[in-house]
Design an enzyme around this catalytic site. Structure first.
Site, PDB file in Angstrom:
ATOM      1  N   HIS A 288       0.856  -1.174   0.000  1.00  0.00           N
ATOM      2  CA  HIS A 288       0.000   0.000   0.000  1.00  0.00           C
ATOM      3  C   HIS A 288       0.899   1.234   0.000  1.00  0.00           C
ATOM      4  CE1 HIS A 288      -3.880   2.030   1.102  1.00  0.00           C
ATOM      5  NE2 HIS A 288      -3.034   2.969   1.487  1.00  0.00           N
ATOM      6  N   HIS A 331       0.255   2.678  11.487  1.00  0.00           N
ATOM      7  CA  HIS A 331       1.466   3.486  11.512  1.00  0.00           C
ATOM      8  C   HIS A 331       1.396   4.602  12.555  1.00  0.00           C
ATOM      9  CE1 HIS A 331      -1.075   6.009   8.921  1.00  0.00           C
ATOM     10  NE2 HIS A 331      -0.186   6.989   8.989  1.00  0.00           N
ATOM     11  N   GLU A 337      -2.639  14.236  11.274  1.00  0.00           N
ATOM     12  CA  GLU A 337      -3.631  13.966  10.231  1.00  0.00           C
ATOM     13  C   GLU A 337      -5.049  14.256  10.727  1.00  0.00           C
ATOM     14  OE1 GLU A 337      -3.089   9.896   9.152  1.00  0.00           O
ATOM     15  OE2 GLU A 337      -0.977  10.142   8.633  1.00  0.00           O
ATOM     16  N   TYR A 346     -14.996   4.973   4.095  1.00  0.00           N
ATOM     17  CA  TYR A 346     -13.537   4.963   4.005  1.00  0.00           C
ATOM     18  C   TYR A 346     -13.051   3.559   4.305  1.00  0.00           C
ATOM     19  CZ  TYR A 346      -8.659   6.087   5.082  1.00  0.00           C
ATOM     20  OH  TYR A 346      -7.300   6.120   5.105  1.00  0.00           O
ATOM     21  N   HIS A 361      -5.727  12.185  14.133  1.00  0.00           N
ATOM     22  CA  HIS A 361      -4.632  11.330  14.604  1.00  0.00           C
ATOM     23  C   HIS A 361      -3.385  12.205  14.610  1.00  0.00           C
ATOM     24  CE1 HIS A 361      -7.240   8.111  12.481  1.00  0.00           C
ATOM     25  NE2 HIS A 361      -7.600   8.221  13.752  1.00  0.00           N
ATOM     26  N   HIS A 367      -2.412   4.712  14.660  1.00  0.00           N
ATOM     27  CA  HIS A 367      -3.728   4.551  14.059  1.00  0.00           C
ATOM     28  C   HIS A 367      -3.619   3.575  12.889  1.00  0.00           C
ATOM     29  CE1 HIS A 367      -1.705   8.025  12.258  1.00  0.00           C
ATOM     30  NE2 HIS A 367      -2.360   7.775  11.133  1.00  0.00           N
TER      31      HIS A 367
END
Length: 433
Positions: A288, A331, A337, A346, A361, A367
């Site tokens: 990803h 991560h 963010e 989402y 976050h 998160h």
């Protein structure tokens, strides 16, 4: 309504436009007399001495210069706040909110602004303010400008007509608009109600994200950004001009519409962009990719590659990564963010994160996917999959994002957000340590 308006195209171009023939001087900016007895006024959003590539200014030719107005008086800030946020301590806890409801009493854009978070310092021209707007009424006899930062509109519900000094543009869910710092404007509702997000950028004006090894095409293309053509109001009466200045709200009386610019030329002007035109780049092999590949606009900071604010989107797209956990990975990040959802679901948060909602976050707060999403994605058959009917976005900043007192204590905060990770199971199958 979109089809009734004309636009000029090209991000940051040096435009020229006139609503009356010959209103725009040729070969100079400030002649002794301007046609139609207009006044020349320069509008600068960078210092005069900024390098040519970064310099932003527009010459306006208007019926009255902007100095024709009353004295300002302080008005109540309502729920509008400005960085630095010091009214409550900023927790490292991961946070999430339900949508803010549309008011039942008459509320225009200014009265419906609610600050959720901010960082940096407006006075120091660093950082951002993050707001939600909820409205059920057009601005009629008042106008607004923001001296603290440029305003990125991200509509979630309803359609707006932004009537500005440079002309008119419409913006609805799935589109964005940016109004430069200091531009006077009025918000007219084209639907009964409207709700959306605002990112108030105190720092360097937005620019397009660099493409790097991607090359000359892809991501957001310059040609798809639309700017208004000149359109002016010649109205007299009793009006109010509201200003956000140095973190506070002020008002003054004004006897005419300040949207009286008959012609303009320059490169500092409002613009809009259809997010469906963002050319998504994604993996066609494995893993990803980092969310930075979805950046539409960025405000650089003093450190190369570390943004004052990145505006990134997560639109409909294909996912084909092989032997890969496809949702966003778990991560912790030096960047902070703040996310919102315009429509759909989402992929990392299938429950609780709804259109109109928000999450935060912060720097080094862990998160990632909720427990159910992890289990499903870890065991899914990996066929090519089209992500449909989804549009999320992220405001990502190098500075810690501080929630306001309203955000931390208001009814929209989800008190049990972190429960979505509490049921994550231990799957370890190695030797006991």
């Amino acid at each position: 309504m979109n089809s009734e308006l004309e636009y000029m195209t090209g991000f940051g171009n040096e435009f020229e436009t006139e609503a009356l023939p010959g209103a725009l001087p040729i070969g100079q900016f400030s002649p002794q007399k301007v046609k139609y007895d207009l006044y020349a006024e320069q509008f600068s959003t960078t210092a005069f001495t900024a390098p040519r590539a970064d310099n932003r200014r527009t010459w306006m030719y208007r019926i009255r210069p902007s100095v024709v107005q009353g004295d300002y008086s302080v008005i109540d800030n309502g729920l509008i706040r400005t960085a630095p946020i010091t009214e409550v301590p900023t927790p490292p806890t991961m946070l999430r909110w339900d949508p803010i409801a549309i008011p039942t009493t008459p509320t225009d854009f200014i009265d419906g602004l609610i600050t959720m978070a901010a960082n940096g310092s407006a006075n120091g021209q660093t950082g951002i303010g993050i707001h939600v707007y909820v409205a059920n009424k057009s601005m009629t006899d008042r106008y607004f400008y923001n001296a603290d930062g440029e305003m990125l509109f991200v509509p979630q519900q309803g359609e707006l007509m932004l009537k500005t000094e440079c002309g008119n543009l419409t913006v609805k869910a799935g589109e964005i608009a940016v109004i430069p710092r200091g531009i006077k404007f009025q918000v007219e509702l084209l639907t009964e109600t409207a709700r959306g997000y605002i990112c108030e950028n105190y720092g360097h004006a937005y620019v397009l994200a660099e493409r790097g090894p991607v090359g000359a095409n892809g991501y957001a293309n310059d040609r798809d950004f639309q700017y208004p053509v000149a359109a002016f109001e010649d109205k007299e009466g009793e009006f109010e001009l509201v200003a956000k200045f140095n973190g506070n709200m002020f008002r003054c009386d004004i006897g005419h519409s300040p949207l009286d610019v008959v012609a303009w030329t320059g490169n500092s002007a409002p613009y809009k962009y259809d997010l469906a035109r963002f050319n998504v780049m994604n993996t066609v092999s494995f893993d990803h990719p980092d969310p930075s590949i979805f950046t539409v606009l960025t405000s650089p900071s003093g450190t190369e590659g570390v943004a004052n604010i990145d505006f990134a989107i997560f639109p409909p797209r294909w996912m084909v990564a092989e032997n890969t956990f496809r949702p966003p990975y778990y991560h912790r990040n030096i960047m902070s963010e703040f996310m919102g959802l315009i429509e759909g679901v989402y992929d990392a948060k299938e429950h609780g994160f709804v259109p109109g909602g928000m999450s935060l976050h912060n720097c080094m707060s862990p998160h990632g996917p909720e427990a159910d999403v992890f289990e499903k994605a870890s065991n899914a058959e990996l066929e090519p999959q089209r992500y449909e009917n989804t549009l999320a976005f992220m405001f990502e900043s190098r500075y810690v994002i501080s929630p306001t007192k309203y955000a931390l204590e208001g009814k929209e905060r989800q008190p049990n957000y972190t429960d979505c990770w509490r049921t994550i199971k231990k799957h370890y199958s190695g030797p006991q340590g």
